[in-house]
Design a protein around this motif. Structure first.
Motif, short mmCIF file in Angstrom:
data_model
loop_
_atom_site.label_atom_id
_atom_site.label_comp_id
_atom_site.label_asym_id
_atom_site.label_seq_id
_atom_site.Cartn_x
_atom_site.Cartn_y
_atom_site.Cartn_z
N ARG A 39 23.08 -41.67 -28.75
CA ARG A 39 22.33 -42.64 -29.54
C ARG A 39 21.50 -41.89 -30.58
N ILE A 81 13.47 -42.49 -19.08
CA ILE A 81 14.76 -42.99 -18.60
C ILE A 81 14.50 -43.73 -17.29
N SER A 82 15.20 -44.85 -17.10
CA SER A 82 15.05 -45.63 -15.87
C SER A 82 16.40 -46.21 -15.46
N SER A 83 16.52 -46.53 -14.18
CA SER A 83 17.72 -47.21 -13.68
C SER A 83 17.32 -48.56 -13.11
N SER A 84 18.28 -49.45 -13.03
CA SER A 84 18.01 -50.79 -12.47
C SER A 84 17.76 -50.73 -10.97
N TRP A 88 12.78 -43.84 -12.20
CA TRP A 88 12.35 -43.67 -13.59
C TRP A 88 11.70 -42.30 -13.77
N GLN A 111 22.84 -50.00 -14.32
CA GLN A 111 22.26 -50.00 -15.67
C GLN A 111 21.17 -48.95 -15.80
N ASN A 113 18.28 -47.43 -18.85
CA ASN A 113 17.60 -47.70 -20.12
C ASN A 113 16.72 -46.51 -20.44
N GLU A 115 14.09 -44.41 -23.76
CA GLU A 115 13.52 -44.29 -25.10
C GLU A 115 13.07 -42.86 -25.33
N THR A 133 16.39 -45.50 -28.82
CA THR A 133 16.45 -46.22 -27.55
C THR A 133 17.90 -46.32 -27.08
N PHE A 134 18.08 -46.62 -25.81
CA PHE A 134 19.43 -46.85 -25.30
C PHE A 134 19.37 -47.77 -24.09
N SER A 135 20.47 -48.43 -23.85
CA SER A 135 20.67 -49.29 -22.69
C SER A 135 22.16 -49.27 -22.38
#
Length: 136
Positions: A39, A81-84, A88, A111, A113, A115, A133-135
Motif C-alpha cells: 500500500r 497493525i491489528s487483527s480481527s 494489535w 482480517q 488493518n 496505518e 492505511t490498509f485493510s
C-alpha cells in the motif's frame, strides 16, 4: 542514511496469542513468509507516494506484520497493525529508510488493518507529513 529497526522501536501490543507482539526475525517466522500486499504512503500536501507499506504473512506462524520502506523524512515512523482476533501492535521508531512492526496472529483469511504515519523530525515533530492505511 540510518535504517530503523525494531530494536530501536518503542511501542505497545496486546492480544491473547503467543505471536501477538513478537518479532518475526527473532521467532524465525520470517523464514517462510510471503509479501501478500503493498500500500502507498502518501504526502499529506502533494498526495504523491513517498514510501511503501509491505504486508507480510508467515505460513508457519500464521501471523502478519508490516514493513515500511522509503521513509524520506527522518522523523518518527508510527506503525499500527491489528487483527480481527484482537491482537494489535502500536510502535514507533525514527530515521530514514525502512522499519518493520511486530506481528499479530491472523491465520488464513483473518482480517487485518493498519496505518503508518511519517512525521517531520526535530522541533516540528507534531507535524505529520505522510500517511498510509490498509485493510485486508
Amino acid at each position: 542514511m540510518s535504517v530503523a529497526t525494531p530494536a530501536q522501536a518503542d511501542g505497545t501490543s496486546g492480544g491473547g496469542n503467543y505471536y501477538d507482539g513478537k518479532d518475526p526475525a527473532t521467532t524465525g517466522c520470517n523464514a517462510n513468509a510471503s509479501q501478500i500486499a503493498t500500500r502507498p504512503v502518501t504526502d499529506r500536501y502533494t498526495g504523491q507516494q513517498v514510501a511503501t507499506i509491505q504486508i507480510f504473512y508467515s505460513w508457519s506462524c500464521h501471523s502478519n506484520w508490516i514493513r515500511v520502506t522509503g521513509n524520506p523524512y527522518g522523523g518518527n515512523t508510527t506503525k499500527y497493525i491489528s487483527s480481527s482476533l484482537g491482537g494489535w501492535n502500536s510502535e514507533w521508531d525514527s530515521g530514514y529508510g525502512s522499519s518493520y512492526s511486530m506481528m499479530v496472529y491472523a491465520p488464513g483469511t483473518t482480517q487485518i488493518n493498519g496505518e503508518v504515519t511519517l512525521w517531520e523530525p526535530g522541533i516540528n515533530e507534531y507535524n505529520w507529513k505522510a500517511i498510509g492505511t490498509f485493510s485486508l
